[in-house]
Design a protein around this motif. Sequence first.
Motif, PDB file in Angstrom:
ATOM      1  N   ALA A  72       1.291 -48.273 -24.333  1.00 19.25           N
ATOM      2  CA  ALA A  72       1.716 -49.493 -23.648  1.00 19.25           C
ATOM      3  C   ALA A  72       2.202 -50.527 -24.659  1.00 19.25           C
ATOM      4  O   ALA A  72       3.227 -51.187 -24.444  1.00 19.25           O
ATOM      5  CB  ALA A  72       0.567 -50.060 -22.811  1.00 19.25           C
ATOM      6  N   LEU A  76       5.906 -52.008 -24.852  1.00 18.55           N
ATOM      7  CA  LEU A  76       6.192 -53.445 -24.793  1.00 18.55           C
ATOM      8  C   LEU A  76       7.019 -53.875 -25.996  1.00 18.55           C
ATOM      9  O   LEU A  76       7.995 -54.616 -25.854  1.00 18.55           O
ATOM     10  CB  LEU A  76       4.882 -54.235 -24.726  1.00 18.55           C
ATOM     11  CG  LEU A  76       5.031 -55.750 -24.675  1.00 18.55           C
ATOM     12  CD1 LEU A  76       5.788 -56.179 -23.420  1.00 18.55           C
ATOM     13  CD2 LEU A  76       3.662 -56.418 -24.699  1.00 18.55           C
ATOM     14  N   ILE A 127      14.233 -53.432 -15.606  1.00 20.57           N
ATOM     15  CA  ILE A 127      13.164 -52.983 -16.499  1.00 20.57           C
ATOM     16  C   ILE A 127      13.585 -51.624 -17.063  1.00 20.57           C
ATOM     17  O   ILE A 127      13.912 -50.715 -16.312  1.00 20.57           O
ATOM     18  CB  ILE A 127      11.815 -52.864 -15.756  1.00 20.57           C
ATOM     19  CG1 ILE A 127      11.425 -54.221 -15.161  1.00 20.57           C
ATOM     20  CG2 ILE A 127      10.724 -52.347 -16.683  1.00 20.57           C
ATOM     21  CD1 ILE A 127      10.207 -54.172 -14.261  1.00 20.57           C
ATOM     22  N   GLY A 131       9.922 -50.395 -20.764  1.00 21.42           N
ATOM     23  CA  GLY A 131       9.153 -51.364 -19.970  1.00 21.42           C
ATOM     24  C   GLY A 131       8.320 -50.695 -18.894  1.00 21.42           C
ATOM     25  O   GLY A 131       7.160 -51.057 -18.674  1.00 21.42           O
ATOM     26  N   TRP A 132       8.913 -49.716 -18.217  1.00 20.16           N
ATOM     27  CA  TRP A 132       8.155 -48.981 -17.194  1.00 20.16           C
ATOM     28  C   TRP A 132       7.000 -48.214 -17.823  1.00 20.16           C
ATOM     29  O   TRP A 132       5.902 -48.151 -17.253  1.00 20.16           O
ATOM     30  CB  TRP A 132       9.068 -48.034 -16.404  1.00 20.16           C
ATOM     31  CG  TRP A 132       9.915 -48.763 -15.414  1.00 20.16           C
ATOM     32  CD1 TRP A 132      11.272 -48.919 -15.451  1.00 20.16           C
ATOM     33  CD2 TRP A 132       9.464 -49.457 -14.249  1.00 20.16           C
ATOM     34  NE1 TRP A 132      11.684 -49.670 -14.378  1.00 20.16           N
ATOM     35  CE2 TRP A 132      10.601 -50.016 -13.617  1.00 20.16           C
ATOM     36  CE3 TRP A 132       8.219 -49.687 -13.674  1.00 20.16           C
ATOM     37  CZ2 TRP A 132      10.523 -50.773 -12.455  1.00 20.16           C
ATOM     38  CZ3 TRP A 132       8.141 -50.438 -12.503  1.00 20.16           C
ATOM     39  CH2 TRP A 132       9.274 -50.962 -11.910  1.00 20.16           C
ATOM     40  N   ALA A 134       5.342 -49.137 -20.421  1.00 26.13           N
ATOM     41  CA  ALA A 134       4.309 -50.136 -20.717  1.00 26.13           C
ATOM     42  C   ALA A 134       3.523 -50.490 -19.450  1.00 26.13           C
ATOM     43  O   ALA A 134       2.291 -50.557 -19.477  1.00 26.13           O
ATOM     44  CB  ALA A 134       4.947 -51.383 -21.327  1.00 26.13           C
ATOM     45  N   ILE A 135       4.213 -50.685 -18.354  1.00 24.01           N
ATOM     46  CA  ILE A 135       3.559 -51.054 -17.091  1.00 24.01           C
ATOM     47  C   ILE A 135       2.633 -49.944 -16.615  1.00 24.01           C
ATOM     48  O   ILE A 135       1.452 -50.171 -16.316  1.00 24.01           O
ATOM     49  CB  ILE A 135       4.621 -51.392 -16.015  1.00 24.01           C
ATOM     50  CG1 ILE A 135       5.340 -52.686 -16.384  1.00 24.01           C
ATOM     51  CG2 ILE A 135       3.973 -51.488 -14.639  1.00 24.01           C
ATOM     52  CD1 ILE A 135       6.606 -52.945 -15.589  1.00 24.01           C
ATOM     53  N   PHE A 136       3.163 -48.722 -16.536  1.00 27.00           N
ATOM     54  CA  PHE A 136       2.344 -47.599 -16.061  1.00 27.00           C
ATOM     55  C   PHE A 136       1.192 -47.305 -17.013  1.00 27.00           C
ATOM     56  O   PHE A 136       0.082 -46.974 -16.581  1.00 27.00           O
ATOM     57  CB  PHE A 136       3.203 -46.347 -15.866  1.00 27.00           C
ATOM     58  CG  PHE A 136       4.133 -46.416 -14.687  1.00 27.00           C
ATOM     59  CD1 PHE A 136       3.668 -46.796 -13.434  1.00 27.00           C
ATOM     60  CD2 PHE A 136       5.469 -46.108 -14.821  1.00 27.00           C
ATOM     61  CE1 PHE A 136       4.522 -46.862 -12.347  1.00 27.00           C
ATOM     62  CE2 PHE A 136       6.329 -46.163 -13.738  1.00 27.00           C
ATOM     63  CZ  PHE A 136       5.859 -46.553 -12.493  1.00 27.00           C
ATOM     64  N   LEU A 138      -0.394 -49.434 -18.965  1.00 25.11           N
ATOM     65  CA  LEU A 138      -1.451 -50.442 -18.797  1.00 25.11           C
ATOM     66  C   LEU A 138      -2.314 -50.119 -17.583  1.00 25.11           C
ATOM     67  O   LEU A 138      -3.544 -50.271 -17.624  1.00 25.11           O
ATOM     68  CB  LEU A 138      -0.844 -51.841 -18.671  1.00 25.11           C
ATOM     69  CG  LEU A 138      -0.361 -52.470 -19.967  1.00 25.11           C
ATOM     70  CD1 LEU A 138       0.369 -53.783 -19.687  1.00 25.11           C
ATOM     71  CD2 LEU A 138      -1.517 -52.697 -20.926  1.00 25.11           C
ATOM     72  N   ALA A 139      -1.688 -49.662 -16.504  1.00 21.39           N
ATOM     73  CA  ALA A 139      -2.452 -49.260 -15.320  1.00 21.39           C
ATOM     74  C   ALA A 139      -3.356 -48.065 -15.645  1.00 21.39           C
ATOM     75  O   ALA A 139      -4.516 -48.022 -15.222  1.00 21.39           O
ATOM     76  CB  ALA A 139      -1.507 -48.928 -14.166  1.00 21.39           C
TER      77      ALA A 139
END
Length: 155
Positions: A72, A76, A127, A131-132, A134-136, A138-139
């Motif tokens: 992540a 980022l 995004i 970026g995607w 990083a988002i996934f 983090l989840a």
Amino acid sequence: MTRTRIASAAAACSALLLCGAFIFQALGYPPCKLCLWQRWPHVVAVACGFGYIWLHKRPFLWAGAAATLTTAAIGLYHAGVEKGWWEGPSSCSTGGVGGLSVDELLAQILAAPVVRCDEITWQLFDISMAGWNAIFSLALAACWLGAALSRRRIG
């Protein structure tokens, strides 16, 4: 949900993200250096999932969290490079040419990689893939951490 199910699901999601990266690569979107760096922590997360499933040792959960937090962070950083918020590694980003001699400039051009880290090759809702990721990721890190911090001793 038990720790084993959470670890299995998180590891499976990392595997799916890796598969997605390989599919994009097969469709003609070659990865840059930072894209490749983002893949390795997912490999570690998948291995941590298997490790937890087989041995049921909590350190695998912490390692899975660390791996997904690492990818992540790289994602980022990569997204920031793509957006021009900061410079990326000189080996895969556009660098300045001021003050370079003709020979130095030629050497820089010849040494430049084909795929640059500071160009967005695909995006959805403004995004990029980085970026995607990083988002996934983090989840996924939240899932790993939730399992690691869970007091339930089942699986």
